[in-house]
Design a protein around this motif. Structure first.
Motif, PDB file in Angstrom:
ATOM      1  N   LEU A 247       0.750  -1.295  -0.063  1.00  0.00           N
ATOM      2  CA  LEU A 247       0.050   0.154  -0.027  1.00  0.00           C
ATOM      3  C   LEU A 247       0.807   1.136  -0.013  1.00  0.00           C
ATOM      4  CD1 LEU A 247      -2.742  -1.097   2.457  1.00  0.00           C
ATOM      5  CD2 LEU A 247      -2.778  -1.113   0.167  1.00  0.00           C
ATOM      6  N   LEU A 248       2.161   1.239   0.589  1.00  0.00           N
ATOM      7  CA  LEU A 248       3.034   2.293   0.563  1.00  0.00           C
ATOM      8  C   LEU A 248       3.676   2.570  -0.788  1.00  0.00           C
ATOM      9  CD1 LEU A 248       5.083   1.426   3.836  1.00  0.00           C
ATOM     10  CD2 LEU A 248       3.104   2.971   3.549  1.00  0.00           C
ATOM     11  N   GLN A 249       3.671   1.551  -1.686  1.00  0.00           N
ATOM     12  CA  GLN A 249       4.244   1.692  -2.925  1.00  0.00           C
ATOM     13  C   GLN A 249       3.976   2.834  -4.024  1.00  0.00           C
ATOM     14  OE1 GLN A 249       5.224  -2.227  -4.691  1.00  0.00           O
ATOM     15  NE2 GLN A 249       5.343  -1.280  -6.735  1.00  0.00           N
ATOM     16  N   PRO A 250       2.666   3.053  -4.074  1.00  0.00           N
ATOM     17  CA  PRO A 250       2.408   4.012  -4.894  1.00  0.00           C
ATOM     18  C   PRO A 250       2.601   5.553  -4.555  1.00  0.00           C
ATOM     19  CG  PRO A 250       0.399   2.638  -4.849  1.00  0.00           C
ATOM     20  CD  PRO A 250       1.591   2.318  -3.722  1.00  0.00           C
ATOM     21  N   LEU A 251       2.622   5.736  -3.223  1.00  0.00           N
ATOM     22  CA  LEU A 251       2.939   6.979  -2.742  1.00  0.00           C
ATOM     23  C   LEU A 251       4.261   7.292  -2.808  1.00  0.00           C
ATOM     24  CD1 LEU A 251       0.326   7.183   0.418  1.00  0.00           C
ATOM     25  CD2 LEU A 251      -0.065   8.153  -1.856  1.00  0.00           C
ATOM     26  N   ILE A 252       5.027   6.229  -2.352  1.00  0.00           N
ATOM     27  CA  ILE A 252       6.423   6.356  -2.366  1.00  0.00           C
ATOM     28  C   ILE A 252       7.003   6.662  -3.793  1.00  0.00           C
ATOM     29  CG2 ILE A 252       8.763   5.223  -2.171  1.00  0.00           C
ATOM     30  CD1 ILE A 252       7.581   3.603   0.409  1.00  0.00           C
ATOM     31  N   GLY A 253       6.656   5.671  -4.629  1.00  0.00           N
ATOM     32  CA  GLY A 253       7.090   5.882  -6.095  1.00  0.00           C
ATOM     33  C   GLY A 253       6.682   7.289  -6.725  1.00  0.00           C
ATOM     34  N   MET A 254       5.351   7.577  -6.432  1.00  0.00           N
ATOM     35  CA  MET A 254       5.031   8.986  -6.812  1.00  0.00           C
ATOM     36  C   MET A 254       5.994  10.144  -6.451  1.00  0.00           C
ATOM     37  SD  MET A 254       0.734   8.834  -6.634  1.00  0.00           S
ATOM     38  CE  MET A 254      -0.258   7.782  -7.423  1.00  0.00           C
ATOM     39  N   GLY A 255       6.558   9.863  -5.258  1.00  0.00           N
ATOM     40  CA  GLY A 255       7.421  10.754  -4.704  1.00  0.00           C
ATOM     41  C   GLY A 255       8.710  10.627  -5.407  1.00  0.00           C
ATOM     42  N   LEU A 256       9.004   9.576  -5.607  1.00  0.00           N
ATOM     43  CA  LEU A 256      10.249   9.226  -6.805  1.00  0.00           C
ATOM     44  C   LEU A 256      10.224   9.857  -8.174  1.00  0.00           C
ATOM     45  CD1 LEU A 256      11.516   5.922  -5.700  1.00  0.00           C
ATOM     46  CD2 LEU A 256      12.498   7.881  -4.872  1.00  0.00           C
ATOM     47  N   SER A 257       8.913   9.933  -8.499  1.00  0.00           N
ATOM     48  CA  SER A 257       8.752  10.272 -10.143  1.00  0.00           C
ATOM     49  C   SER A 257       8.712  11.835 -10.069  1.00  0.00           C
ATOM     50  CB  SER A 257       7.116   9.766 -10.491  1.00  0.00           C
ATOM     51  OG  SER A 257       6.976   8.577 -10.538  1.00  0.00           O
ATOM     52  N   ALA A 258       8.196  12.574  -9.019  1.00  0.00           N
ATOM     53  CA  ALA A 258       8.069  13.811  -9.294  1.00  0.00           C
ATOM     54  C   ALA A 258       9.756  14.333  -8.831  1.00  0.00           C
ATOM     55  CB  ALA A 258       7.393  14.461  -7.988  1.00  0.00           C
ATOM     56  N   ALA A 259      10.606  13.595  -7.984  1.00  0.00           N
ATOM     57  CA  ALA A 259      11.698  14.147  -7.860  1.00  0.00           C
ATOM     58  C   ALA A 259      12.672  13.495  -8.612  1.00  0.00           C
ATOM     59  CB  ALA A 259      12.145  13.550  -6.253  1.00  0.00           C
ATOM     60  N   LEU A 260      12.753  12.437  -9.232  1.00  0.00           N
ATOM     61  CA  LEU A 260      13.803  12.311 -10.388  1.00  0.00           C
ATOM     62  C   LEU A 260      13.275  12.416 -11.621  1.00  0.00           C
ATOM     63  CD1 LEU A 260      14.548   8.750  -8.811  1.00  0.00           C
ATOM     64  CD2 LEU A 260      15.822  10.883  -8.350  1.00  0.00           C
ATOM     65  N   LEU A 261      12.170  12.516 -11.958  1.00  0.00           N
ATOM     66  CA  LEU A 261      11.913  12.352 -13.390  1.00  0.00           C
ATOM     67  C   LEU A 261      11.043  13.902 -13.800  1.00  0.00           C
ATOM     68  CD1 LEU A 261      10.249   8.992 -14.334  1.00  0.00           C
ATOM     69  CD2 LEU A 261      12.447   9.932 -14.443  1.00  0.00           C
ATOM     70  N   ASP A 262      10.830  14.821 -12.623  1.00  0.00           N
ATOM     71  CA  ASP A 262      10.294  15.947 -12.701  1.00  0.00           C
ATOM     72  C   ASP A 262       8.686  15.698 -13.228  1.00  0.00           C
ATOM     73  OD1 ASP A 262      10.129  18.696 -12.160  1.00  0.00           O
ATOM     74  OD2 ASP A 262      10.942  19.206 -14.324  1.00  0.00           O
ATOM     75  N   GLU A 263       8.279  14.683 -12.996  1.00  0.00           N
ATOM     76  CA  GLU A 263       6.724  14.583 -13.245  1.00  0.00           C
ATOM     77  C   GLU A 263       5.791  15.476 -12.443  1.00  0.00           C
ATOM     78  OE1 GLU A 263       6.992   9.868 -15.229  1.00  0.00           O
ATOM     79  OE2 GLU A 263       5.670  10.331 -13.608  1.00  0.00           O
ATOM     80  N   ARG A 264       4.758  16.018 -12.969  1.00  0.00           N
ATOM     81  CA  ARG A 264       3.838  16.773 -12.142  1.00  0.00           C
ATOM     82  C   ARG A 264       2.738  15.506 -11.620  1.00  0.00           C
ATOM     83  NH1 ARG A 264      -1.286  18.386 -13.194  1.00  0.00           N
ATOM     84  NH2 ARG A 264      -2.053  19.998 -11.843  1.00  0.00           N
ATOM     85  N   VAL A 265       2.805  15.657 -10.471  1.00  0.00           N
ATOM     86  CA  VAL A 265       1.672  14.588  -9.720  1.00  0.00           C
ATOM     87  C   VAL A 265       0.517  15.350  -9.387  1.00  0.00           C
ATOM     88  CG1 VAL A 265       1.480  12.697  -7.799  1.00  0.00           C
ATOM     89  CG2 VAL A 265       3.629  13.013  -9.038  1.00  0.00           C
ATOM     90  N   ALA A 266      -0.520  15.300  -9.942  1.00  0.00           N
ATOM     91  CA  ALA A 266      -1.782  16.052  -9.609  1.00  0.00           C
ATOM     92  C   ALA A 266      -2.447  15.558  -8.430  1.00  0.00           C
ATOM     93  CB  ALA A 266      -2.665  15.875 -10.411  1.00  0.00           C
ATOM     94  N   TRP A 267      -3.007  16.411  -7.408  1.00  0.00           N
ATOM     95  CA  TRP A 267      -3.627  16.033  -6.267  1.00  0.00           C
ATOM     96  C   TRP A 267      -4.627  15.130  -6.348  1.00  0.00           C
ATOM     97  CZ3 TRP A 267      -1.450  16.668  -1.827  1.00  0.00           C
ATOM     98  CH2 TRP A 267      -0.718  17.622  -1.596  1.00  0.00           C
ATOM     99  N   SER A 268      -5.232  15.284  -7.795  1.00  0.00           N
ATOM    100  CA  SER A 268      -6.400  14.418  -7.912  1.00  0.00           C
ATOM    101  C   SER A 268      -5.884  12.967  -7.969  1.00  0.00           C
ATOM    102  CB  SER A 268      -7.322  14.558  -9.127  1.00  0.00           C
ATOM    103  OG  SER A 268      -6.435  14.580 -10.280  1.00  0.00           O
ATOM    104  N   LEU A 269      -4.624  12.846  -8.571  1.00  0.00           N
ATOM    105  CA  LEU A 269      -3.998  11.360  -8.664  1.00  0.00           C
ATOM    106  C   LEU A 269      -3.692  10.752  -7.141  1.00  0.00           C
ATOM    107  CD1 LEU A 269      -2.863   9.090 -10.467  1.00  0.00           C
ATOM    108  CD2 LEU A 269      -0.751  10.585 -10.401  1.00  0.00           C
TER     109      LEU A 269
END
Length: 305
Positions: A247-269
């Motif tokens: 259950l932690l994987q999506p939230l940890i991964g989204m943090g990594l996506s934003a930090a490493l790939l500069d992806e925009r992670v919307a609040w709705s997501l």
């Protein structure tokens, strides 16, 4: 209790490693074709697996276990990497990570099929609710046919991956966690070698360093080292209980996506991910309670558990 705590610790390490898988895959597919990438990551991991088996293996698969190992190989060595790799060519890793929130449910469902358990009916209500949240987000935030196809591929990938996790957990009780993934890689190696040769890039291109780093990460960590921790955790801590850590994987991964790939992670997501995780947690908790009750009855009746 000690085994449970040890299993949770190992599982947490595995989840942190796996959380970087989709961001790394997203970086890798910028340079490598998904089919070749699937074969390349498996073959690189196989080199490490062979070394580990030669130096440390104390168990060999029984003939009766070969079919289960083939299932593991087909699901976590080939199926999930290939399907998620193709999906990552169309969607962001953050969007793909939303689907990984269903991994605990997929693993628990396959454990039900594999073990013949009958969870509480509310288990399936939570499952439907979580799937409904995913479908609603996908429909409201779609981006054309390519995105719909990628979402569908991620959903199938999660189903396939859950099968591999559940099957590998059973094998880990005798073979040992790290040996399961090593033997699965060895079994898949001949097919992966043929695929790599057939899809080898014409005139080896020069890719951005991020593509090479992505390949290195998914080959060494996602395809090999992460499973050393994960399958051992499932074996000693229990699939249902340890599976909750996913259950932690999506939230940890989204943090990594934003930090490493500069992806925009919307609040709705993020909000959808939290909602899905809540549904999965409720479903899996009911499954655990039902399984625990069954064990208690067996214990009282003097039956094997």
């Amino acid at each position: 209790m000690k085994n449970r705590d040890h299993g949770l610790t190992l599982g947490l390490i595995g989840v942190v490693i796996f959380s970087g898988s989709l961001p790394a895959t997203r970086a890798a597919v910028a340079g490598f074709e998904p089919v070749f990438l699937t074969a390349a990551r498996a073959l690189l991991a196989t080199l490490g697996a062979i070394v580990a088996l030669v130096m440390f293996a104390d168990n060999r698969p029984r003939r009766s276990e070969l079919l289960s190992l083939m299932v593991v190989a087909a699901s976590v060595v080939v199926g999930y990497p290939l399907l998620s790799g193709i999906a990552m060519t169309e969607i962001s890793s953050a969007r793909g990570l939303l689907f990984t929130g269903l991994l605990p449910l997929s693993t628990a469902t396959w454990a039900v099929v594999r073990g013949g358990e009958r969870p509480h009916p509310a288990f399936w209500l939570f499952a439907i609710a979580g799937s409904g949240l995913l479908a609603t987000y996908a429909l409201m935030n779609g981006g054309g046919e390519g995105v719909f196809t990628a979402d569908s591929l991620m959903l199938v990938a999660i189903v396939v991956c859950g099968l591999g996790y559940a099957e590998g957990a059973v094998l880990s009780r005798r073979l040992g966690g790290w040996q399961v993934i090593c033997w699965a890689l060895v079994i898949a190696a001949p097919a992966m070698l043929a695929v790599a040769a057939f899809t080898w890039p014409a005139g080896w291109p020069s890719f951005d360093s991020s593509a090479w780093l992505g390949l290195g990460y998914i080959a060494v960590f996602s395809m090999l080292i992460g499973f050393f921790f994960w399958y051992r955790a499932l074996a000693v801590g229990g699939s249902s209980r340890v599976g909750q850590l996913q259950l932690l994987q999506p939230l940890i991964g989204m943090g990594l996506s934003a930090a490493l790939l500069d992806e925009r992670v919307a609040w709705s997501l993020v909000a959808t991910a939290i909602g899905v995780l809540g549904c999965v947690a409720g479903a899996s908790r009911l499954g655990i309670q039902r399984a625990s009750a069954a064990r208690n009855v067996a214990r009282l009746n003097g039956l094997p558990r």
